[in-house]
Design a protein around this motif. Structure first.
Motif, PDB file in Angstrom:
ATOM      1  N   ASP A  23      -7.564  -2.246  -6.627  1.00 44.59           N
ATOM      2  CA  ASP A  23      -6.520  -1.508  -5.927  1.00 44.59           C
ATOM      3  C   ASP A  23      -6.748  -1.481  -4.432  1.00 44.59           C
ATOM      4  OD1 ASP A  23      -7.819   1.280  -5.127  1.00 44.59           O
ATOM      5  OD2 ASP A  23      -8.516   0.822  -7.153  1.00 44.59           O
ATOM      6  N   LEU A  83      -3.212  -1.669   3.514  1.00 42.97           N
ATOM      7  CA  LEU A  83      -1.827  -2.110   3.416  1.00 42.97           C
ATOM      8  C   LEU A  83      -1.395  -2.873   4.661  1.00 42.97           C
ATOM      9  CD1 LEU A  83      -0.205   1.044   1.757  1.00 42.97           C
ATOM     10  CD2 LEU A  83      -1.143  -0.997   0.664  1.00 42.97           C
ATOM     11  N   ARG A 138       0.009  -6.632   4.684  1.00 41.27           N
ATOM     12  CA  ARG A 138       1.315  -6.872   5.287  1.00 41.27           C
ATOM     13  C   ARG A 138       1.233  -7.965   6.342  1.00 41.27           C
ATOM     14  NH1 ARG A 138       1.935  -2.081   7.031  1.00 41.27           N
ATOM     15  NH2 ARG A 138       2.811  -1.254   5.087  1.00 41.27           N
ATOM     16  N   LEU A 161       1.845  -8.759   1.032  1.00 48.51           N
ATOM     17  CA  LEU A 161       2.034  -7.431   0.457  1.00 48.51           C
ATOM     18  C   LEU A 161       3.189  -7.401  -0.534  1.00 48.51           C
ATOM     19  CD1 LEU A 161       1.279  -4.478   0.242  1.00 48.51           C
ATOM     20  CD2 LEU A 161       2.680  -4.009   2.267  1.00 48.51           C
ATOM     21  N   ASP A 162       4.295  -8.060  -0.219  1.00 54.48           N
ATOM     22  CA  ASP A 162       5.431  -8.058  -1.149  1.00 54.48           C
ATOM     23  C   ASP A 162       5.048  -8.691  -2.488  1.00 54.48           C
ATOM     24  OD1 ASP A 162       6.996  -6.835   0.738  1.00 54.48           O
ATOM     25  OD2 ASP A 162       8.049  -8.659   1.358  1.00 54.48           O
ATOM     26  N   GLU A 166       2.853  -6.288  -4.418  1.00 54.91           N
ATOM     27  CA  GLU A 166       3.621  -5.192  -5.004  1.00 54.91           C
ATOM     28  C   GLU A 166       4.456  -5.655  -6.194  1.00 54.91           C
ATOM     29  OE1 GLU A 166       5.656  -3.591  -1.581  1.00 54.91           O
ATOM     30  OE2 GLU A 166       4.135  -2.005  -1.369  1.00 54.91           O
ATOM     31  N   ARG A 167       4.948  -6.877  -6.146  1.00 54.62           N
ATOM     32  CA  ARG A 167       5.699  -7.395  -7.297  1.00 54.62           C
ATOM     33  C   ARG A 167       4.806  -7.563  -8.517  1.00 54.62           C
ATOM     34  NH1 ARG A 167       8.248 -10.631  -3.310  1.00 54.62           N
ATOM     35  NH2 ARG A 167       6.840 -12.371  -3.760  1.00 54.62           N
ATOM     36  N   ARG A 222       2.127  -5.686  -9.174  1.00 57.09           N
ATOM     37  CA  ARG A 222       1.349  -4.477  -9.396  1.00 57.09           C
ATOM     38  C   ARG A 222       1.379  -4.088 -10.867  1.00 57.09           C
ATOM     39  NH1 ARG A 222       3.834  -0.307  -5.471  1.00 57.09           N
ATOM     40  NH2 ARG A 222       2.099   0.939  -6.247  1.00 57.09           N
ATOM     41  N   ASN A 242       1.619  -1.054 -12.211  1.00 59.95           N
ATOM     42  CA  ASN A 242       2.487   0.086 -12.559  1.00 59.95           C
ATOM     43  C   ASN A 242       1.868   0.952 -13.643  1.00 59.95           C
ATOM     44  OD1 ASN A 242       4.790  -0.544 -10.812  1.00 59.95           O
ATOM     45  ND2 ASN A 242       5.086  -2.315 -12.150  1.00 59.95           N
ATOM     46  N   ASP A 260      -2.812   3.037  -3.797  1.00 59.26           N
ATOM     47  CA  ASP A 260      -1.412   2.895  -3.411  1.00 59.26           C
ATOM     48  C   ASP A 260      -0.752   1.736  -4.142  1.00 59.26           C
ATOM     49  OD1 ASP A 260      -1.312   5.021  -1.507  1.00 59.26           O
ATOM     50  OD2 ASP A 260      -2.468   3.774  -0.140  1.00 59.26           O
ATOM     51  N   VAL A 261      -1.529   0.701  -4.417  1.00 54.24           N
ATOM     52  CA  VAL A 261      -1.016  -0.418  -5.206  1.00 54.24           C
ATOM     53  C   VAL A 261      -2.180  -1.019  -5.970  1.00 54.24           C
ATOM     54  CG1 VAL A 261      -1.260  -1.992  -3.225  1.00 54.24           C
ATOM     55  CG2 VAL A 261       0.220  -2.632  -5.138  1.00 54.24           C
TER      56      VAL A 261
END
Length: 410
Positions: free
Chosen positions: A43, A50, A54, A59-60, A63-64, A66, A68, A93-94
């Motif tokens: 994580d 972050l 980024r 980062l995108d 996050e896709r 991740r 969850n 955070d992710v």
């Protein structure tokens, strides 16, 4: 410069991405025959983590991918839920599977970085003008710098600094992880069973299409060949003989797992991270251990700083010294965050196991329930990021909007 990086996990490709942007030529050598897709969840937390992701442009994608994940449940031998561990305690955070993160970083660098799989460094011969490197399979090659980003048992560290024993501090635990079927039907959650000296967990992964089996157990230092996976499986099976819940079933599944991983829980402590034209990065330099939850974030932040200092400094000696000044206190904070965690994760006796479970049960009702997550985020955020953007030469994948890193300016 021509820069060799040993290790295609997280730290190595992260560094290569930045070095490519600063105009260097990068080669990554990896002992595994292909990208390692296994491993547990890792994580990122706090603005420095972050911000670097980024700025890397990943980062995108992170996050896709991740996990969850929701809460992790402690269960008894019959599988009955006893208490929930909130996700923000361990997911940051992710959160992302280590294998998914490695793939994202590989995809972001493979166009501009030469990857050499199924090979390893065998010799490092330095002179004032560069480094001649020998390999198990490939012919000897010449580089300006060599970076050891090859983990806890770094080959580069052994070649440049000597045997690993003076640098490793064993924390009393061993761990194992592998992928299996989500046969318990877990839905973005996990179950963990704890007995004195043992913990075994199963949590869902990749949108519940599979699961990760994780084992943590206390023991003296174990003597085994790190390349002998069969012996490692035998050690794990012996450690969990007679342990309840799903341990027996998971051990049966272990024998056919293709991505089995086994190692000690240890830290790396070194007075210096560089020697001549060789420098260490990530776990090879300052592994805080998985108990800290900070190793992956530390790796990507350290890669950002090392590459930036190499771009800003007049020579590698100045850059290596600046890299250590910027990162060492941060790494020490990450290391300290692991202190005392072993006894909480894997209680030594029945009383401590009962005490830990009671704490888990009461945690949602206690006024300090958020302090652990806040403390972890504070540790992860305890670094100011210098701005190295003026030194970029090229940006793989095309130009992207840039954002000044938060914290101390250069």
């Amino acid at each position: 410069m021509d820069i060799l990086i040993s290790g295609a996990g997280v730290a190595g490709p992260s560094l290569a991405l930045w070095l490519n942007r600063y105009g260097h030529r990068t080669t990554i050598v990896e002992r595994a025959p292909a990208l390692r897709e296994g491993g547990y969840a890792v994580d990122f937390r706090g603005e420095p983590h972050l911000t670097v992701l980024r700025e890397m442009g990943v980062l995108d994608a992170v996050e896709r991918a991740r996990t969850n994940m929701g809460a992790m449940w402690n269960v008894n031998a019959a599988g009955r839920k006893l208490a929930a561990m909130p996700a923000d305690l361990f997911a940051g955070d992710v959160e992302i599977l280590r294998g998914d993160l490695a793939r994202i970083l590989h995809d972001a660098t493979r166009t501009d970085t030469e990857y050499v799989f199924d090979d390893s460094v065998t010799s490092i011969d330095q002179d004032p003008d560069g480094v001649t490197v020998g390999f198990e399979r490939a012919a000897r090659r010449r580089f300006d710098l060599v970076v050891g980003a090859d983990g806890l048992h770094s080959t580069v560290r052994s070649l440049a600094f000597g045997p690993e024993s003076p640098y490793l501090k064993y924390l009393g635990l061993h761990c194992a992880v592998f992928t299996t079927d989500n046969y318990l039907g877990l839905d973005h959650t996990g179950h963990a069973y704890t007995t004195p000296g043992r913990m075994v967990a199963l949590y869902s992964a990749r949108e519940n299409t599979e699961a990760k089996a994780v084992f943590w157990f206390g023991s003296p230092v174990l003597d085994y060949d790190r390349r002998d996976v069969g012996r490692q499986r035998e050690l794990l099976a012996a450690a969990y003989e007679g342990v309840g819940w799903e341990a027996g079933e998971l051990i049966r599944r272990m024998w056919r797992a293709e991505d089995f991983y086994f190692d000690s829980i240890s830290q790396v402590r070194m007075e210096s991270w560089s020697r001549g034209r060789v420098v260490l990065l990530g776990d090879a330099a300052a592994c805080p251990s998985p108990l800290s939850g900070m190793g992956t974030g530390l790796a990507v932040v350290s890669a950002y700083v090392l590459a930036g200092e190499l771009a800003a400094a007049p020579d590698h000696r100045t850059a290596f010294a600046a890299y250590e000044r910027e990162v060492r206190d941060y790494a020490e904070g990450c290391r300290r965050s692991a202190e005392g965690v072993a006894g909480f994760m894997v209680p030594e006796n029945r009383f401590m196991a009962w005490f830990v479970n009671q704490n888990h049960r009461l945690l949602p009702y206690l006024p300090w329930k958020g302090l652990m997550a806040k403390s972890a985020r504070k540790t992860a955020s305890a670094i100011g990021l210098k701005d190295y953007t003026g030194f970029e030469v090229t940006r793989p994948g095309g130009p992207a909007p840039r954002r000044r890193p938060s914290g101390r300016a250069s």
